[in-house]
Write a protein that holds these residues in place. Structure first.
Motif, short mmCIF file in Angstrom:
data_model
loop_
_atom_site.label_atom_id
_atom_site.label_comp_id
_atom_site.label_asym_id
_atom_site.label_seq_id
_atom_site.Cartn_x
_atom_site.Cartn_y
_atom_site.Cartn_z
N ASN A 35 0.95 -1.32 -0.17
CA ASN A 35 -0.46 -0.14 -0.02
C ASN A 35 0.64 1.34 -0.13
N ARG A 36 2.22 1.07 -0.17
CA ARG A 36 2.64 2.46 0.66
C ARG A 36 4.47 2.12 0.00
N GLY A 37 5.78 2.83 -0.59
CA GLY A 37 6.79 2.81 -0.10
C GLY A 37 7.03 1.62 -1.35
N ILE A 38 8.16 1.31 -0.89
CA ILE A 38 8.65 0.50 -1.74
C ILE A 38 7.96 -0.64 -2.07
N CYS A 88 -1.53 -6.20 1.95
CA CYS A 88 -1.61 -4.82 3.12
C CYS A 88 -2.61 -5.60 4.25
N ARG A 89 -2.01 -4.58 4.88
CA ARG A 89 -3.05 -4.75 6.69
C ARG A 89 -4.66 -4.51 5.45
N ASP A 90 -4.70 -3.69 5.73
CA ASP A 90 -6.12 -2.70 5.81
C ASP A 90 -6.44 -1.81 4.21
N ASN A 100 -3.89 5.26 -2.61
CA ASN A 100 -2.79 5.10 -3.48
C ASN A 100 -2.99 3.69 -4.43
N LEU A 101 -2.62 2.80 -4.03
CA LEU A 101 -2.99 1.66 -4.39
C LEU A 101 -4.17 1.00 -4.89
#
Length: 259
Positions: free
Chosen positions: A15-18, A40-42, A50-51
């Motif tokens: 969901n974020r970053g790398i 992702c967790r949620d 963003n995802l």
């Protein structure tokens, strides 16, 4: 030139970053995977917006709920992936999800240490266990000799911060639990490489660099490496890995990192 040609990929912490950038750049490849599982967790929360925006444009990607600190969540995700792959295997598992806290030798608590270890070490361990049958299936169905990330591989996103030799940027932050967890993840990678060698599943630990992400910028100084540069080089490196690299610890450019 060797290229990454994995037909199915799963990335934790997408969901974020790398993790998010890995999904984005995989989708930009000319020979992009047929199926990308972004976990992702949620998936419904604000942190995954963003995802969700990215996935809305690409039917190759499926978002799955997977909390690496929750074994039942991992088991459910593995069952879903198996169902979606319809009898084929999973080529590439990227254990990317991780957490960090700023605990020092003086301030870290048993609870804080255990929380980081649960996500950063036990999580990749249980996730790899859960997806092992699909990785074995991918290896068995691939006629090519040897090992590669296009065939069947476990890639554990580690950190030079866990290198006992180098102890990257100690002067900027002790992050004790994080360092210890990454050193343990490196040992897990080595054990996996030995245990799964007969199945021709390539296992490597990758230091992505000190990257400009929420986690990377949690230290007192700005991280030097843009996330898109790190991920582009990681994907290039993964395309070149073979059985000679099984059980190694390399950086984003494919250079060996001392344990």
């Amino acid at each position: 030139m060797a290229m990454l040609k994995a037909r199915s990929v799963l990335v934790t912490g997408s969901n974020r970053g790398i993790g998010l950038e890995l999904v984005r750049q995989l989708l930009e490849k000319n020979n992009r995977p047929d199926k990308i599982f972004a976990t992702c967790r949620d998936p419904e929360g604000p942190g995954a917006q963003n995802l969700r925006d990215l996935v809305a444009k690409h039917q190759e990607v499926e978002i799955l709920q997977l909390d690496t600190s929750d074994p039942s969540s991992i088991k459910n995700a593995a069952a879903r992936v198996s169902e979606r792959l319809k009898g084929t295997g999973l080529n590439l598992l990227v254990n990317n999800a991780a957490i960090v806290n700023l605990g020092t030798l003086e301030s870290e608590t048993p609870e804080g240490m255990a929380e980081v270890y649960k996500t950063n070490v036990i999580g990749p361990f249980v996730t790899s266990q859960a997806f092992l049958p699909l990785l074995k299936k991918a290896a068995q169905d691939n006629p090519q000799k040897g090992m590669s990330c296009s065939k069947a591989a476990i890639v554990n996103i580690s950190s030079e911060g866990g290198s006992i030799t180098n102890v990257l940027v100690w002067h900027l932050g002790q992050v004790l639990a994080y360092r210890c967890s990454k050193a343990a993840l490196n040992m897990l990678t080595k054990c996996q490489s030995m245990g799964y060698a007969a199945d021709e599943i390539l296992c490597v630990a990758v230091h992505p660099g000190w990257v400009q992400t929420d986690m990377g910028n949690s230290a007192s100084s700005q991280a030097p490496l843009p996330v898109d540069v790190s991920v582009r080089e990681i994907l290039n490196t993964l395309g070149h890995l073979s059985e000679k690299d099984n059980g190694t610890f390399v950086n984003w450019e494919g250079k060996a990192v001392p344990w």
